[in-house]
Scaffold this motif. Structure first.
Motif, PDB file in Angstrom:
ATOM      1  N   ASN A   1      52.563  43.213  33.018  1.00 35.74           N
ATOM      2  CA  ASN A   1      52.368  43.605  34.147  1.00 35.74           C
ATOM      3  C   ASN A   1      50.942  42.909  35.190  1.00 35.74           C
ATOM      4  OD1 ASN A   1      53.878  46.431  33.473  1.00 35.74           O
ATOM      5  ND2 ASN A   1      52.384  47.592  33.796  1.00 35.74           N
ATOM      6  N   ALA A   2      50.591  42.426  34.250  1.00 34.37           N
ATOM      7  CA  ALA A   2      49.241  41.499  34.585  1.00 34.37           C
ATOM      8  C   ALA A   2      50.682  39.973  34.745  1.00 34.37           C
ATOM      9  CB  ALA A   2      48.593  41.113  34.066  1.00 34.37           C
ATOM     10  N   LEU A   3      51.260  39.405  33.878  1.00 30.92           N
ATOM     11  CA  LEU A   3      51.975  38.498  34.038  1.00 30.92           C
ATOM     12  C   LEU A   3      53.516  38.667  35.442  1.00 30.92           C
ATOM     13  CD1 LEU A   3      52.727  37.363  30.548  1.00 30.92           C
ATOM     14  CD2 LEU A   3      50.844  37.049  31.859  1.00 30.92           C
ATOM     15  N   SER A   4      53.893  39.591  35.368  1.00 25.11           N
ATOM     16  CA  SER A   4      55.085  39.859  36.167  1.00 25.11           C
ATOM     17  C   SER A   4      54.073  40.606  37.695  1.00 25.11           C
ATOM     18  CB  SER A   4      55.942  40.879  35.986  1.00 25.11           C
ATOM     19  OG  SER A   4      55.534  42.250  34.963  1.00 25.11           O
ATOM     20  N   SER A   5      52.906  40.541  37.907  1.00 23.62           N
ATOM     21  CA  SER A   5      52.861  40.523  38.893  1.00 23.62           C
ATOM     22  C   SER A   5      53.235  39.491  40.291  1.00 23.62           C
ATOM     23  CB  SER A   5      50.973  40.953  39.098  1.00 23.62           C
ATOM     24  OG  SER A   5      50.907  39.708  39.332  1.00 23.62           O
ATOM     25  N   GLU A   6      53.424  39.900  41.345  1.00 27.93           N
ATOM     26  CA  GLU A   6      53.325  38.550  42.261  1.00 27.93           C
ATOM     27  C   GLU A   6      52.297  38.074  42.347  1.00 27.93           C
ATOM     28  OE1 GLU A   6      56.868  38.358  44.114  1.00 27.93           O
ATOM     29  OE2 GLU A   6      57.344  39.283  42.744  1.00 27.93           O
ATOM     30  N   PRO A   7      52.518  37.096  43.631  1.00 30.13           N
ATOM     31  CA  PRO A   7      51.319  36.234  43.413  1.00 30.13           C
ATOM     32  C   PRO A   7      50.788  36.797  44.454  1.00 30.13           C
ATOM     33  CG  PRO A   7      53.230  34.608  43.009  1.00 30.13           C
ATOM     34  CD  PRO A   7      53.922  36.068  42.874  1.00 30.13           C
ATOM     35  N   GLU A   8      49.018  36.007  45.243  1.00 30.20           N
ATOM     36  CA  GLU A   8      48.425  36.973  45.762  1.00 30.20           C
ATOM     37  C   GLU A   8      49.258  36.212  47.479  1.00 30.20           C
ATOM     38  OE1 GLU A   8      46.212  39.038  46.363  1.00 30.20           O
ATOM     39  OE2 GLU A   8      46.732  39.427  44.643  1.00 30.20           O
ATOM     40  N   PHE A   9      49.669  34.642  47.482  1.00 30.97           N
ATOM     41  CA  PHE A   9      49.787  33.831  48.059  1.00 30.97           C
ATOM     42  C   PHE A   9      50.934  34.362  48.803  1.00 30.97           C
ATOM     43  CE2 PHE A   9      47.539  30.478  45.309  1.00 30.97           C
ATOM     44  CZ  PHE A   9      46.277  30.281  46.641  1.00 30.97           C
TER      45      PHE A   9
ATOM     46  N   SER B   1      53.646  29.197  43.478  1.00 34.84           N
ATOM     47  CA  SER B   1      52.198  30.332  43.729  1.00 34.84           C
ATOM     48  C   SER B   1      51.519  30.645  42.455  1.00 34.84           C
ATOM     49  CB  SER B   1      53.088  31.131  44.428  1.00 34.84           C
ATOM     50  OG  SER B   1      53.532  30.980  45.750  1.00 34.84           O
ATOM     51  N   ARG B   2      51.973  31.163  40.591  1.00 40.03           N
ATOM     52  CA  ARG B   2      51.107  31.594  40.485  1.00 40.03           C
ATOM     53  C   ARG B   2      50.430  30.025  39.728  1.00 40.03           C
ATOM     54  NH1 ARG B   2      47.291  34.536  38.738  1.00 40.03           N
ATOM     55  NH2 ARG B   2      48.410  35.342  36.080  1.00 40.03           N
ATOM     56  N   SER B   3      51.177  29.226  40.062  1.00 40.43           N
ATOM     57  CA  SER B   3      50.095  27.840  39.204  1.00 40.43           C
ATOM     58  C   SER B   3      49.438  27.752  39.909  1.00 40.43           C
ATOM     59  CB  SER B   3      51.106  27.181  39.045  1.00 40.43           C
ATOM     60  OG  SER B   3      51.880  27.128  38.611  1.00 40.43           O
ATOM     61  N   THR B   4      49.095  27.666  41.052  1.00 39.07           N
ATOM     62  CA  THR B   4      48.422  27.579  42.594  1.00 39.07           C
ATOM     63  C   THR B   4      47.061  28.297  42.330  1.00 39.07           C
ATOM     64  OG1 THR B   4      49.564  26.364  43.989  1.00 39.07           O
ATOM     65  CG2 THR B   4      47.271  27.089  44.817  1.00 39.07           C
ATOM     66  N   GLU B   5      47.315  29.649  42.207  1.00 39.21           N
ATOM     67  CA  GLU B   5      46.436  30.715  41.827  1.00 39.21           C
ATOM     68  C   GLU B   5      45.605  30.374  40.445  1.00 39.21           C
ATOM     69  OE1 GLU B   5      47.462  34.973  42.076  1.00 39.21           O
ATOM     70  OE2 GLU B   5      48.609  34.868  43.496  1.00 39.21           O
ATOM     71  N   LEU B   6      46.142  29.919  39.001  1.00 34.81           N
ATOM     72  CA  LEU B   6      45.242  29.663  38.138  1.00 34.81           C
ATOM     73  C   LEU B   6      44.735  28.348  38.198  1.00 34.81           C
ATOM     74  CD1 LEU B   6      48.374  30.907  35.661  1.00 34.81           C
ATOM     75  CD2 LEU B   6      46.523  32.194  36.236  1.00 34.81           C
ATOM     76  N   PHE B   7      45.154  27.798  39.208  1.00 30.18           N
ATOM     77  CA  PHE B   7      44.585  26.950  39.211  1.00 30.18           C
ATOM     78  C   PHE B   7      43.145  26.932  40.037  1.00 30.18           C
ATOM     79  CE2 PHE B   7      43.123  23.054  41.858  1.00 30.18           C
ATOM     80  CZ  PHE B   7      42.437  22.184  40.734  1.00 30.18           C
ATOM     81  N   LEU B   8      43.086  26.960  40.606  1.00 29.40           N
ATOM     82  CA  LEU B   8      42.107  27.975  41.839  1.00 29.40           C
ATOM     83  C   LEU B   8      40.932  28.655  41.558  1.00 29.40           C
ATOM     84  CD1 LEU B   8      43.430  28.046  45.143  1.00 29.40           C
ATOM     85  CD2 LEU B   8      42.369  26.351  44.438  1.00 29.40           C
TER      86      LEU B   8
END
Length: 151
Positions: free
Chosen positions: A11-19, A46-53
């Motif tokens: 569920n954590a991996l399939s969640s929608e990105p925040e941006f 989007s997900r990569s950007t979240e993880l990077f930030l």
């Protein structure tokens, strides 16, 4: 117990990105070579950007804690970037230089001027979301002519 943990991870991996998808897509299509953006590519960027930030924030917070500060400052981000070679290769040149007249760990330090220029060839992120003059003019209401006075 194991199945519950596996479901939580899934569920954590399939969640929608925040941006917001529309803004990420707008930024991606600023590149002249990008014509269309698939939903999968949009999700990954989007997900990569979240993880990077998240990584950058965590590493910068660690530096601030080491310096016994409660506020993360530009200097802490610069140190965190320098410590992570895979990040420093592309990000270090984009970070603004610290002001020379102030000490970075001085609590009474002056805030860096927001209008400070950036290195040649880079664009500030806030410029992406500003409206162009043509858009502002197009959205402006037409002036109403004043009635002529009769004499």
């Amino acid at each position: 117990m194991v199945m519950v943990m596996a479901e939580e991870e899934e569920n954590a991996l399939s969640s929608e990105p925040e941006f917001p998808k529309s803004r990420v897509k707008k930024i991606m299509t600023l590149d002249k070579d990008v014509k269309r953006v698939s939903s999968e590519a949009l999700f990954l960027v989007s997900r990569s950007t979240e993880l990077f930030l998240q990584l950058l924030a965590e590493k910068s917070a660690e530096v601030a804690i080491e310096k016994k500060r409660k506020t993360v400052k530009l200097e802490h981000i610069r140190i965190a970037v320098k410590r992570n070679r895979h990040v420093s290769d592309f990000l270090l040149d984009s970070l603004p230089l610290p002001s020379e007249g102030t000490k970075s760990d001085n609590p009474a330090a002056v805030v860096v001027d927001k209008g400070k220029s950036v290195p040649v060839g880079t664009r500030r992120i806030d410029h992406i979301f500003r409206k162009s003059e043509a858009q502002v003019e197009a959205e402006a209401p037409e002036p109403v002519p004043e009635p002529m006075e009769e004499s």
